[in-house]
Structures are given as structure tokens and as C-alpha cells.
Design an enzyme around this catalytic site. Structure first.
Site, PDB file in Angstrom:
ATOM      1  N   HIS A  51     -25.385  12.210 -67.000  1.00  0.00           N
ATOM      2  CA  HIS A  51     -25.407  10.811 -66.595  1.00  0.00           C
ATOM      3  C   HIS A  51     -26.471  10.576 -65.518  1.00  0.00           C
ATOM      4  O   HIS A  51     -27.028  11.519 -64.949  1.00  0.00           O
ATOM      5  CB  HIS A  51     -24.027  10.385 -66.094  1.00  0.00           C
ATOM      6  N   GLU A  53     -26.298   9.568 -62.469  1.00  0.00           N
ATOM      7  CA  GLU A  53     -25.998  10.100 -61.140  1.00  0.00           C
ATOM      8  C   GLU A  53     -26.376  11.571 -61.026  1.00  0.00           C
ATOM      9  O   GLU A  53     -26.808  12.033 -59.965  1.00  0.00           O
ATOM     10  CB  GLU A  53     -24.497   9.926 -60.841  1.00  0.00           C
ATOM     11  N   TRP A 170     -42.411 -11.908 -96.118  1.00  0.00           N
ATOM     12  CA  TRP A 170     -43.660 -12.250 -95.434  1.00  0.00           C
ATOM     13  C   TRP A 170     -43.770 -13.715 -95.036  1.00  0.00           C
ATOM     14  O   TRP A 170     -44.822 -14.327 -95.133  1.00  0.00           O
ATOM     15  CB  TRP A 170     -44.882 -11.851 -96.271  1.00  0.00           C
ATOM     16  N   LEU A 287     -25.968 -14.994 -93.201  1.00  0.00           N
ATOM     17  CA  LEU A 287     -26.156 -15.450 -91.828  1.00  0.00           C
ATOM     18  C   LEU A 287     -25.224 -16.608 -91.504  1.00  0.00           C
ATOM     19  O   LEU A 287     -24.601 -16.643 -90.428  1.00  0.00           O
ATOM     20  CB  LEU A 287     -27.616 -15.875 -91.617  1.00  0.00           C
TER      21      LEU A 287
END
Length: 345
Positions: A51, A53, A170, A287
Site C-alpha cells: 500500500h 503507506e 467512425w 444506452l
């Protein structure tokens, strides 16, 4: 100088380097400061690795009056690595500044509490909004029990997503298409519906950018897409959600779902597979299904200069763009949905 926002911003900048590399873990950056000088820093570089840290606290002799700035609350549990709270306590530093809390049930305040119990001064919520935005994928997976969902499409200047025969390749310019490949490398998975698979036969892989391949997801309820199509090649793992069968074959899994709440079932399964982020590149119907059910967090819409005069209308979002920018000859508009739907616990 004592500018906590400055050092926290550095931690956030470092954390962002883990985008596309650490999922399902969060992106985390850490900066160790002594006498207004950075003496150590690091970020979470890859899933399963040390990690942030750990990298920041590699100094052999850390002055006790140093301050550790970390973009996310340090973990307090054993996962693939030991708890970062233990490492911080052993280091002897007396102050930790945190960007935002970690909502994961195994952390969720316990990291901060352990540091305080050890006599360490803890300052929280420094650049909190920026820290939470950085890990929007991680937060969504925990709080909404599904991936962070990005809708993406290209439309013509007169509002069409495809021609009358559903052909849609395209519309956007080359620069925009390269940007999409960068996005694919940054997210866990990419999804299309069966009509897009049949009409465009896309590869759904990263080619114009360097990075990992996303998991490919195909919604094909009646299994109408032939296995000769590109989505079935071995370039990336593929999940086929359908109403017919469960099966595993090479790099492809077929997952059977019930027709009722089909999309919710798909998202629930993806969450169980620890897929934290999803780009939806389907056609207008796919969508619009995500929009209608409020399963979207972000939409990235390219508008090209060309026109079709007639064809398949682009999806519609009842929102104003958060911002817009040029992408080659296209205009890219980005929308955010801060009230998106969550799945049940």
C-alpha cells in the site's frame, strides 16, 4: 509553511497513478513530511502489492515529529497485506492527516480510531471532496453495490448515433477514438448489446493505448451473436449475459439471468465479481436502458461535425454537461449523475 492542502494534493496526484492498476482496491497516495520537506512518498501501484503507506514509510529513521499525509483512511485489517495502521504506529510518527474516510465495512472509521488510541494526532477531511472523487469507483461499488457506470457514445451534429441500417463506425475523429482506448485501459470492463456486436463486430480491446485489457461484457439474451465474432476471441475475458445457459469455455463465460430485472441481475453479478467500473459502449437501445433505469454515474458524449440527415437517434440525458472540451474536431461533453440508482444490500 505548514500547508496541509498542498501535501494532500501531492498525495492525491500520486494516488491517481494507480488508475487502472489497483482495482478492486482504492487508489491511495501517501506523503511523509518533516520540517516542511517531503522525506518519503508513495502510492498503491498494483492490486495485491504494498500500500501507499508502505512506500512512504521506507525511511530507516523517521523523526517522531514527522507528519504522514494519506489520501484515504489507512486500513485496519489483514487482506493481501498487513494493516497499514500497525505500520504507522510502529514508525513512531505522531501525526496523520487523512483526505477522506474509507467506507469499506472492514475499515469505516476503525483505522482512524486505532491511530487515535495509539496516541497519534489525526486530522481528517483535508481535500475531502477531491479524495472522494478520486475513488468514485471504489465508493460506488461499496455504497451502491454495483460498478461505477460510464456511458459513452458518439453522435453526429444532427443528433444521430447510427445510420438507418444501425451502422455506426467512425462518427468521431481519430483523436477521440484514441481517447476511448485510453479510457478502456483505465476501467475494469466494457459492455455492448447484441445488435452492436452483430452490426459493428467490435474487438472491444485496447489497441491505440498501452494498458490492461478490460473484461468484455455482451448482453445477448437469446444468444444470437455467432461465436465467430470478435468478442469471442482470446484477447480478453468475455462475459455473455443471457436467458439460456450457464457455461464456461476458454476465455468466455455464459451467465444465465432471469428476464425480469435483467439489467439489475447483470450489475449484481458484476459487483460480485469485483468489477468496479464499467464503460457502456452499446447502441442507442442499450444506452437508453441504462438511462431509463438510472444505472449511470457518468456520460461522455462526443459530438462530431458530420451529419447523417436521418438514422438512429442518439440517447437523451435530462441534464446539463458538467463540462465540455475539444477532442480533435469533435466536442466532448461530460455529464454526471449524483443521484444514480443503487442495488439492494
Amino acid at each position: 509553511m505548514n500547508n496541509p492542502e498542498l501535501y494532500m494534493q501531492r498525495a492525491l496526484d500520486l494516488a491517481r497513478r494507480g488508475l487502472g492498476q489497483v482495482s478492486p482496491n482504492p487508489m491511495v497516495g501517501a506523503v511523509l513530511v518533516h520540517n516542511d520537506r517531503i522525506i518519503g512518498e508513495g502510492w498503491h501501484k498494483q492490486f495485491g502489492g504494498p500500500h501507499a503507506e508502505v512506500h512512504a514509510l521506507q525511511e530507516a529513521d523517521i523523526p517522531a515529529d514527522s507528519t504522514l499525509y494519506v489520501s484515504l483512511e489507512p486500513c485496519n485489517h489483514h487482506g493481501k497485506t498487513p494493516p497499514c495502521t500497525d505500520l504507522i504506529i510502529r514508525s513512531g510518527i505522531r501525526k496523520v492527516v487523512i483526505g477522506c474516510g474509507d467506507p469499506h465495512p472492514l475499515v469505516n472509521g476503525s483505522g482512524e480510531a486505532k491511530l487515535k488510541a495509539a496516541g497519534i494526532q489525526v486530522v481528517t477531511n483535508v481535500l475531502r471532496a477531491e479524495a472522494e472523487e478520486l475513488n468514485k469507483r471504489f465508493f460506488t461499488s461499496i455504497q451502491k453495490h454495483r460498478p461505477y457506470i460510464i456511458l459513452k457514445w458518439a453522435e453526429t451534429a444532427d443528433g444521430f448515433i447510427a445510420r438507418k441500417n444501425f451502422e455506426s463506425k467512425w462518427i468521431s475523429c481519430e483523436i477521440s477514438r484514441q481517447l476511448v482506448h485510453q479510457w478502456r485501459a483505465e476501467e475494469d470492463a466494457i459492455l455492448i448489446g447484441s445488435r452492436t456486436a452483430l452490426m459493428d463486430n467490435p474487438l472491444l480491446t485496447v489497441r491505440d493505448w498501452s494498458g490492461k485489457q478490460p473484461v468484455r461484457i455482451l448482453l445477448d439474451k437469446n444468444l444470437g451473436v455467432p461465436q465467430t465474432h470478435n468478442v469471442f476471441n482470446n484477447e480478453s475475458k468475455t462475459l455473455i449475459y443471457n436467458l439460456v445457459k450457464n457455461e464456461h469455455q476458454g476465455m468466455t463465460d455464459w451467465i444465465k439471468c432471469e428476464e425480469d430485472n435483467f439489467l439489475s441481475a447483470v450489475l449484481m453479478d458484476l459487483n460480485q465479481r469485483k468489477i468496479q467500473s464499467l464503460i457502456v459502449e452499446g447502441g442507442s437501445k442499450t444506452l437508453q436502458d441504462f438511462i431509463h433505469q438510472n444505472y449511470w454515474d457518468e456520460a461522455r458524449v462526443f459530438t462530431a461535425e458530420k451529419t447523417f440527415q436521418e438514422g438512429i437517434k442518439a440517447p437523451t440525458i435530462q441534464a446539463s454537461p458538467l463540462y465540455e472540451q475539444a477532442s480533435g474536431s469533435d466536442t466532448l461533453r461530460t455529464y454526471r449523475n449524483f443521484n444514480s440508482a443503487k442495488l439492494p444490500d
